[in-house]
Scaffold this motif. Structure first.
Motif, PDB file in Angstrom:
ATOM      1  N   CYS A 461      -4.603   3.460  10.362  1.00  0.00           N
ATOM      2  CA  CYS A 461      -3.514   4.444  10.398  1.00  0.00           C
ATOM      3  C   CYS A 461      -2.161   3.753  10.508  1.00  0.00           C
ATOM      4  CB  CYS A 461      -3.713   5.402  11.570  1.00  0.00           C
ATOM      5  SG  CYS A 461      -5.136   6.499  11.423  1.00  0.00           S
ATOM      6  N   ASP A 462      -2.092   2.691  11.320  1.00  0.00           N
ATOM      7  CA  ASP A 462      -0.827   1.979  11.473  1.00  0.00           C
ATOM      8  C   ASP A 462      -0.366   1.358  10.164  1.00  0.00           C
ATOM      9  OD1 ASP A 462      -0.788   2.625  14.153  1.00  0.00           O
ATOM     10  OD2 ASP A 462      -1.779   0.778  14.777  1.00  0.00           O
ATOM     11  N   MET A 463      -1.313   0.918   9.352  1.00  0.00           N
ATOM     12  CA  MET A 463      -0.937   0.332   8.055  1.00  0.00           C
ATOM     13  C   MET A 463      -0.506   1.413   7.065  1.00  0.00           C
ATOM     14  SD  MET A 463      -3.657  -2.660   7.148  1.00  0.00           S
ATOM     15  CE  MET A 463      -5.026  -1.500   7.103  1.00  0.00           C
ATOM     16  N   TYR A 464      -1.320   2.439   6.919  1.00  0.00           N
ATOM     17  CA  TYR A 464      -1.129   3.412   5.846  1.00  0.00           C
ATOM     18  C   TYR A 464      -0.016   4.413   6.129  1.00  0.00           C
ATOM     19  CZ  TYR A 464      -5.666   1.658   4.268  1.00  0.00           C
ATOM     20  OH  TYR A 464      -6.699   0.852   3.844  1.00  0.00           O
ATOM     21  N   ARG A 465       0.376   4.577   7.396  1.00  0.00           N
ATOM     22  CA  ARG A 465       1.449   5.533   7.665  1.00  0.00           C
ATOM     23  C   ARG A 465       2.777   5.088   7.082  1.00  0.00           C
ATOM     24  NH1 ARG A 465       4.287   3.163  11.707  1.00  0.00           N
ATOM     25  NH2 ARG A 465       3.158   1.816  13.160  1.00  0.00           N
ATOM     26  N   LEU A 466       2.868   3.834   6.655  1.00  0.00           N
ATOM     27  CA  LEU A 466       4.086   3.379   5.979  1.00  0.00           C
ATOM     28  C   LEU A 466       4.375   4.209   4.738  1.00  0.00           C
ATOM     29  CD1 LEU A 466       3.603  -0.499   6.230  1.00  0.00           C
ATOM     30  CD2 LEU A 466       5.146   0.920   7.586  1.00  0.00           C
ATOM     31  N   GLY A 467       3.344   4.790   4.132  1.00  0.00           N
ATOM     32  CA  GLY A 467       3.534   5.584   2.919  1.00  0.00           C
ATOM     33  C   GLY A 467       3.735   7.053   3.162  1.00  0.00           C
ATOM     34  N   LEU A 468       3.788   7.505   4.419  1.00  0.00           N
ATOM     35  CA  LEU A 468       3.977   8.931   4.713  1.00  0.00           C
ATOM     36  C   LEU A 468       5.463   9.271   4.651  1.00  0.00           C
ATOM     37  CD1 LEU A 468       1.495   9.630   7.657  1.00  0.00           C
ATOM     38  CD2 LEU A 468       1.359  10.477   5.316  1.00  0.00           C
ATOM     39  N   ASP A 469       5.920   9.706   3.523  1.00  0.00           N
ATOM     40  CA  ASP A 469       7.332  10.034   3.349  1.00  0.00           C
ATOM     41  C   ASP A 469       7.722  11.172   4.287  1.00  0.00           C
ATOM     42  OD1 ASP A 469       9.867  10.157   2.448  1.00  0.00           O
ATOM     43  OD2 ASP A 469       9.413  11.135   0.545  1.00  0.00           O
ATOM     44  N   GLY A 470       8.784  10.980   5.044  1.00  0.00           N
ATOM     45  CA  GLY A 470       9.233  11.965   6.002  1.00  0.00           C
ATOM     46  C   GLY A 470       8.707  11.737   7.402  1.00  0.00           C
ATOM     47  N   ARG A 488       1.355   5.252  -3.143  1.00  0.00           N
ATOM     48  CA  ARG A 488       1.851   5.981  -1.981  1.00  0.00           C
ATOM     49  C   ARG A 488       0.907   7.137  -1.625  1.00  0.00           C
ATOM     50  NH1 ARG A 488       6.892   6.460  -3.519  1.00  0.00           N
ATOM     51  NH2 ARG A 488       6.832   8.629  -4.224  1.00  0.00           N
ATOM     52  N   THR A 489       0.439   7.855  -2.635  1.00  0.00           N
ATOM     53  CA  THR A 489      -0.504   8.949  -2.380  1.00  0.00           C
ATOM     54  C   THR A 489      -1.808   8.438  -1.789  1.00  0.00           C
ATOM     55  OG1 THR A 489       0.454  10.212  -4.216  1.00  0.00           O
ATOM     56  CG2 THR A 489      -1.737  10.864  -3.448  1.00  0.00           C
ATOM     57  N   LYS A 490      -2.276   7.296  -2.288  1.00  0.00           N
ATOM     58  CA  LYS A 490      -3.513   6.726  -1.761  1.00  0.00           C
ATOM     59  C   LYS A 490      -3.338   6.331  -0.298  1.00  0.00           C
ATOM     60  CE  LYS A 490      -5.659   3.969  -4.506  1.00  0.00           C
ATOM     61  NZ  LYS A 490      -6.026   2.749  -5.285  1.00  0.00           N
ATOM     62  N   MET A 491      -2.196   5.756   0.062  1.00  0.00           N
ATOM     63  CA  MET A 491      -1.941   5.386   1.453  1.00  0.00           C
ATOM     64  C   MET A 491      -1.911   6.627   2.350  1.00  0.00           C
ATOM     65  SD  MET A 491       0.996   2.443   0.951  1.00  0.00           S
ATOM     66  CE  MET A 491       1.237   2.243   2.704  1.00  0.00           C
ATOM     67  N   GLN A 492      -1.309   7.705   1.873  1.00  0.00           N
ATOM     68  CA  GLN A 492      -1.237   8.923   2.673  1.00  0.00           C
ATOM     69  C   GLN A 492      -2.621   9.488   2.957  1.00  0.00           C
ATOM     70  OE1 GLN A 492       1.288  11.531   0.438  1.00  0.00           O
ATOM     71  NE2 GLN A 492       3.153  10.336   0.781  1.00  0.00           N
ATOM     72  N   LEU A 493      -3.460   9.583   1.931  1.00  0.00           N
ATOM     73  CA  LEU A 493      -4.794  10.152   2.104  1.00  0.00           C
ATOM     74  C   LEU A 493      -5.666   9.264   2.990  1.00  0.00           C
ATOM     75  CD1 LEU A 493      -5.475  11.531  -1.489  1.00  0.00           C
ATOM     76  CD2 LEU A 493      -4.732  12.787   0.548  1.00  0.00           C
ATOM     77  N   LYS A 494      -5.548   7.930   2.839  1.00  0.00           N
ATOM     78  CA  LYS A 494      -6.334   7.031   3.693  1.00  0.00           C
ATOM     79  C   LYS A 494      -5.888   7.131   5.148  1.00  0.00           C
ATOM     80  CE  LYS A 494      -7.804   3.464   0.408  1.00  0.00           C
ATOM     81  NZ  LYS A 494      -7.756   2.018   0.074  1.00  0.00           N
TER      82      LYS A 494
END
Length: 723
Positions: A461-470, A488-494
């Motif tokens: 979660c700490d890695m992939y939240r970088l792609g959560l815009d907003g 970016r979409t893949k990071m959000q879903l993961k």
């Protein structure tokens, strides 16, 4: 020229203290040097003042003290008795009742009222009075009225010349109740039943400690620390655990120049006590003393000449100190106590091997799993430490991205490297250590099992939240725009997938786990972060939960924090912030608002204005950070003395530019999203669509510079590279 010393004059005894002496000499008489009063002549002291150890004025017939207090003075001569036949009558004790234990431990004024003092009533706390030597029990209420005139002099427990191994040491004042042997044994057994399964408390050897406690040869300071932290964690309010912790701390500080293994073990427990009781500044300072003590004893190196039990106990003690960094440094290099490049130890072994005293080769902290011929056996404790190391590296990587020091083209490669390392860690787990409900219910170490897997998912979660815009902890807007929309979409879903996995573990543990076991603070951190992510991402296309389901899952995380951390001062901000977020999202659900990618307004900032503003911008800590909650104040302005306050102009030139460029997107006056401009502090207004990273924040995460980044390349930096 040597000056001759004046010979000592023999003490001159007056003829009769009760006969007034004439101040005029007889005419024609030659004064004798013996009859001349000497200025150093000793004043007579009555027996009552001598017993009470107070100053006596020596007034004939009756001294001033006895006259004022109504005592029978030894200067008074009864008829028919010579001066040598006077029988001393002990004076009545008139000292005020001693303070209650809570006021004594907090060093606050106590008036000694019954049944509870006014200070404890005002602070809504239990008022307990100390044990008296005469009655041998804790006095409170009406029992104090009966013994208020009893023997209540403060004593000091003094040790003999026995060695520390026999547990005989000075532990400072013991004005409170002594620790009963049966109570101490009960608390120690409770320690190994409830606290020992947790990684931070697993450095004591159970058979040895219990045997020494039964034979009453255990180190006194260590015994006090064990009993204090156990009574606090199990919320046994009837016991005077605060006084025990204070006595253990005083003993450690008195022997600060003589470090020992036993004192370091006790010190780590005292630090944990201070953390859980909310005394974060004291815990922060004591942690530095613990690190110095460990290095002075060279605990970061192996000692093969010792027995297997002694070696493993040393290792576990240092690894417990290594885990202490997560409470304060949260990845900030300047606060780190145990840099990884200074550790030359193997990982801890399983509990069965430790208790039996068997040596097992477990490998080191940072290990390349691709190396051939690996015969190491790493259990849950060793894997937890390896995961902690990876997670700290992820935190440093996130800060590097937040500062703009990581190129957009290399972010994907760094994330893939972390993914591989995390995949290796999970694959190396033994079958019974893999997560499943059957493994959870059958495990002897349920707390270790769920915390390991929750932390593993949280690292993703700490890695992939970088792609959560907003999202408040997403990458800066330029970095997000440089990423491909598909990535970016893949990071959000993961990110949401792993957050859902954490809540699933929380639900399984609440339904099938041991409700009496304890958890470490990181379990509350993971539960808090997963709830935030699930609620925030509930409207992302492809998310597993809608807003209604997300709020229900967030309540499970809140239930875990409330149930397993009801009295923990270190997790209280997590619980309060999660309650606020659940309430805000529930209101949105009721109103059925369509605002996407937004979080509720953050609480008001609590960061101190009496610290360096440049340091504040480089170390964005949250209200959950124990370092920020310590609220240290820089009083450097007092050095020059009182001066008229003048406004210091901001630095000009490159320094000002560098400072502004270092402010990340998630700074309180940073950009809230793509296209939004920065707002200066003078006109500070927080966008309701953005959650401030410095306010509601991953407690593992600070904000620091690129010089604090290391470990991403796959190997730890050496001492020469770092310094």
């Amino acid at each position: 020229m040597t000056e001759a010393l004046r010979p000592l004059r023999p003490l001159q005894v007056s003829r009769d203290l009760h006969e007034p002496q004439s101040s005029q000499a007889k005419p024609g008489a030659v004064s004798s040097p013996i009859s001349t009063p000497h200025p150093l002549k000793k004043r007579a002291i009555c027996s009552q003042c001598r017993i009470r150890k107070v100053r006596c004025d020596g007034r004939p017939n009756i001294c001033q003290n006895c006259d004022r207090l109504g005592f029978e003075c030894s200067f008074q001569q009864s008829p028919g008795k010579s001066p040598g036949q006077y029988v001393v009558k002990l004076p009545e004790r008139r000292r005020r009742m001693q303070a209650c234990i809570p006021c004594h431990s907090k060093k606050t004024r106590c008036l000694g009222e019954l049944p509870s003092c006014s200070s404890c009533v005002r602070r809504n706390r239990a008022c307990v009075y100390p044990r008296t030597k005469k009655h041998g029990s804790i006095a409170s209420g009406n029992s104090l009225a009966e013994i208020s005139g009893a023997d209540d002099q403060a004593t000091q427990q003094r040790a003999g010349d026995a060695s520390p191994a026999q547990g005989v040491e000075m532990v400072g004042p013991t004005e409170g109740p002594a620790l009963d042997h049966n109570a101490a044994l009960d608390l120690m057994e409770a320690y190994f039943r409830h606290l020992y399964p947790l990684p931070s408390f697993a450095f004591l050897h159970k058979p040895t400690v219990l045997q020494r406690c039964r034979s009453q040869t255990i180190n006194e300071t260590l015994k006090l620390a064990i009993c204090a932290v156990t009574a606090l964690q199990l919320h046994r309010t009837s016991l005077c655990h605060d006084l025990w912790a204070q006595q253990a701390e005083q003993s450690i500080l008195q022997q600060m120049g003589r470090p020992s293994i036993f004192n370091l073990q006790a010190l780590l427990l005292v630090i944990r006590y201070r953390i859980e009781s909310g005394e974060f500044p004291t815990a922060f300072m004591l942690a530095a003393l613990a690190a110095r003590t460990a290095l002075a004893l060279r605990l970061n190196y192996e000692r093969p000449e010792l027995s297997d039990v002694a070696q493993e106990a040393r290792r576990r003690l240092f690894w417990a100190l290594y885990l202490l960094d997560d409470f304060f440094c949260v990845g900030l290099r300047e606060f780190e106590l145990c840099p990884e490049e200074t550790i030359h130890l193997q990982l801890p072994c399983d509990e069965d091997h430790f208790e039996a005293g068997r040596h097992v080769h477990t490998g080191v902290l940072r290990h390349d799993p691709r190396s051939s011929g690996d015969t190491t056996v790493v259990g849950l404790r060793g894997m937890s430490l390896r995961l902690t190391s990876v997670r700290r590296a992820v935190m440093r990587f996130n800060r590097k991205v937040g500062l703009g020091d990581e190129l957009s083209s290399t972010i994907g490669e760094s994330i893939r490297r972390f993914e591989e390392e995390l995949g290796w860690l999970k694959a190396a787990l033994r079958p019974n250590d893999q997560y499943s409900v059957p493994n959870l219910t059958s495990s002897k170490w349920q707390a270790q099992l769920i915390m390991l897997h929750m932390s593993w998912h949280q690292c993703h979660c700490d890695m992939y939240r970088l792609g959560l815009d907003g999202y408040s902890e997403a990458a800066p807007s330029p970095v997000l725009l440089a990423l491909h929309p598909r990535d970016r979409t893949k990071m959000q879903l993961k990110c949401l997938e792993h957050a859902e996995s954490i809540i699933r573990i929380v639900s399984d543990f609440l339904n099938h786990g041991d409700g009496e076991c304890l958890l470490e603070r990181d379990a509350a951190v993971c539960a808090f972060e997963s709830a935030r992510l699930v609620m925030f991402g509930s409207r992302i296309l492809g998310a597993a939960s809608n807003l209604d389901m997300a709020v229900g899952k967030a309540k499970l995380s809140h239930n875990l924090i409330t149930r397993f951390f009801p009295y923990s001062a270190s997790t209280q901000p997590l619980r309060k912030d999660l309650e606020r977020l659940i309430t805000s999202y529930s209101v949105r659900l009721a109103l059925q608002t369509q605002e996407a990618f937004s979080e509720p307004d953050p609480p008001s900032a609590r960061s101190s204005t009496k610290v360096s503003q440049y340091a504040t911008s480089r170390q964005r800590l949250s209200v959950q950070s124990l370092l920020l909650q310590s609220d240290f104040v820089d009083d450097s302005n007092e050095i020059a003395g009182p001066t008229q306050a003048t406004e210091i102009p901001p630095p000009s030139g490159g320094m000002q530019t560098a400072h502004v460029s270092a402010v990340p997107r998630n700074h309180p006056w940073g950009t809230a999203g793509p296209g939004n401009s920065q707002v200066p502090p003078a006109g500070l207004s927080l966008d309701a669509r953005q959650e401030d990273a410095g306010l509601i924040f991953n407690p593992w995460m600070g904000f620091t510079g690129s010089e604090d980044m290391y470990g991403v390349s796959g190997r730890p930096l050496g001492a020469d590279d770092e310094f």
